[in-house]
Design an enzyme around this catalytic site. Structure first.
Site, PDB file in Angstrom:
ATOM      1  N   PHE A   1       0.867  -1.178   0.000  1.00 42.36           N
ATOM      2  CA  PHE A   1       0.000   0.000   0.000  1.00 42.36           C
ATOM      3  C   PHE A   1       0.904   1.228   0.000  1.00 42.36           C
ATOM      4  CE2 PHE A   1      -2.355   3.512   1.683  1.00 42.36           C
ATOM      5  CZ  PHE A   1      -3.628   3.359   1.186  1.00 42.36           C
TER       6      PHE A   1
ATOM      7  N   ASP B   1       9.228   2.181   1.447  1.00 43.08           N
ATOM      8  CA  ASP B   1       8.103   2.948   1.960  1.00 43.08           C
ATOM      9  C   ASP B   1       8.030   2.679   3.467  1.00 43.08           C
ATOM     10  OD1 ASP B   1       5.600   3.712   2.896  1.00 43.08           O
ATOM     11  OD2 ASP B   1       4.564   3.197   1.040  1.00 43.08           O
TER      12      ASP B   1
ATOM     13  N   LYS C   1       3.092   9.757   8.540  1.00 41.76           N
ATOM     14  CA  LYS C   1       2.346   9.293   9.706  1.00 41.76           C
ATOM     15  C   LYS C   1       2.928   9.807  11.028  1.00 41.76           C
ATOM     16  CE  LYS C   1       0.020   5.270   7.720  1.00 41.76           C
ATOM     17  NZ  LYS C   1      -1.329   5.843   7.789  1.00 41.76           N
TER      18      LYS C   1
END
Length: 400
Positions: free
Chosen positions: A141, A226, A255
């Site tokens: 993702f 990532d 995040k």
């Protein structure tokens, strides 16, 4: 609580005015402190999701609040057409704590990945590749903007949002041979999550990571990690790659980086540091003084050997306790990034909803899996409380 309108009125406003892109749980959170949340009716919750790994130093950490308050009284925004000290200092901290190259700031993780994709494509064009290709693992993702979306195999299958961008291909997760076969002279980069988060917390094997590094080296492609969910201490080291046998050329972060403020970063090693030039990329809001001041405070808290050791130890303790529960088939993850696969026949969504009623906030990324992303600052009492709630919930479902 004073100053709130209550869940029903908030739901009515949402129903009328917000686009229907989320299925929200029936809770209106109004306050957070440390590992705890309170809703509009005053009910207290133990937060083992932290805004999907965003508030990793806990809600409203005093040092983050202090940094935001001080900076917001001095300067909030001037754009990237001028220098600001917090941005420059944060770039130094991120570079020196990781790959040693340069940093591009963004507002989110998907934007950080867009920057990485641009770097990879331009880097490939420089070595004569006419149609650069990026290879990812299935179930990765990487985000919802079109470059990151095209690199996210599951979401890229939504034909109603197509056509997707060309130049992306996926191979089965952890299949080292398939990855080697997919990488060739036209490959610009291999873009992977070292631990897949949204798909249910699946660590990528050392064999697959080594295959990716070797394949990239053979053709001159970039290896991009990532680390939007795994970075900033989540796995028990500042960056997840530090616990792997390879070093990437680029990492992306977001995040947890801002402690609740939206900020992302694309960080390169020296060899990829000067690929992008003036005019190649930009952002109006990214790297603003308040967000970068917040991130500096977060790094000061997290980049601490004592805290990172605690993350590793508490993560091991959490998984050990969960494995003893009836209804738990297996646990996956590293540090305080834990996936809990339930026994066949137990509906994870129903368990998640029941846990919310019991005052424990978790996430359900798959029909058979709970995802736990507690604050990095929790203690063993918090772990025991969470495990107790999960045990009681699973006992209820086993009795049905």
């Amino acid at each position: 609580m004073s100053g709130t309108i209550g869940l029903e009125e908030t739901q009515a406003l949402e129903e009328r005015y917000l686009m229907r892109t989320y299925r929200r749980a029936p809770v209106d959170f109004v306050r957070g402190e440390g590992a705890l949340l309170w809703d509009a009716e005053g009910k207290q919750y133990l937060d083992f999701l932290t805004g999907i790994s965003v508030c990793s130093v806990g809600h409203c950490h005093p040092e983050v609040v202090k940094a935001v308050h001080a900076q917001s009284h001095r300067l909030i925004h001037v754009s990237n057409l001028f220098y600001t000290e917090p941005m420059a200092r944060l770039a130094e901290s991120l570079s020196e704590s990781s790959l040693g190259g340069r940093v591009f700031f963004s507002n989110s993780g998907t934007e950080a990945n867009e920057c990485a994709i641009k770097i990879a494509r331009k880097h490939a064009h420089r070595r004569g590749v006419g149609a650069p290709e990026i290879v990812s693992f299935e179930h990765d993702f990487h985000g919802r903007t079109y470059g990151a979306l095209s690199a996210t195999p599951g979401l890229a299958q939504n034909e109603a949002l197509g056509p997707m961008l060309p130049g992306f291909r996926a191979v089965p997760r952890n299949d080292a041979d398939a990855l080697r076969d997919a990488v060739g002279e036209s490959t610009a980069a291999v873009l992977i999550e070292p631990i897949q988060g949204e798909s249910g917390v699946f660590p990528i094997s050392d064999e697959a990571l080594l295959a990716a590094r070797q394949a990239c080296d053979e053709v001159g492609a970039l290896l991009i990690f990532d680390e939007i969910q795994t970075g900033i201490g989540r796995t028990g080291s500042l960056w997840a790659y530090e616990q792997s046998p390879v070093r990437p050329d680029v990492i992306t972060s977001a995040k947890a980086l801002g402690g609740g403020f939206p900020i992302g970063a694309c960080i390169t090693a020296p060899d990829a540091a000067d690929v992008l030039e003036p005019g190649d990329h930009g952002s109006t809001f990214a790297g603003g003084p308040v967000a970068t001041a917040a991130a500096l405070a977060v790094l000061e808290i997290v980049d601490d050997p004592v805290l990172l050791r605690s993350v590793r130890e508490l993560g091991a303790y959490l998984r050990e306790q969960l494995q003893t529960l009836d209804g738990v088939h297996e646990t996956r993850g590293r540090g305080l990034m834990v996936g809990v696969r339930l026994d066949e026949g137990i509906d994870a969504a129903a368990v998640g909803a029941d846990l919310l009623e019991r005052g424990l906030v978790v996430n359900v990324p798959r029909p058979d899996t709970l995802r736990l992303l507690p604050p990095l600052v929790i203690d063993s009492d918090h772990v025991d409380e969470a495990v107790r709630a999960i045990r009681e919930s699973l006992l209820g479902f086993a009795a049905e």
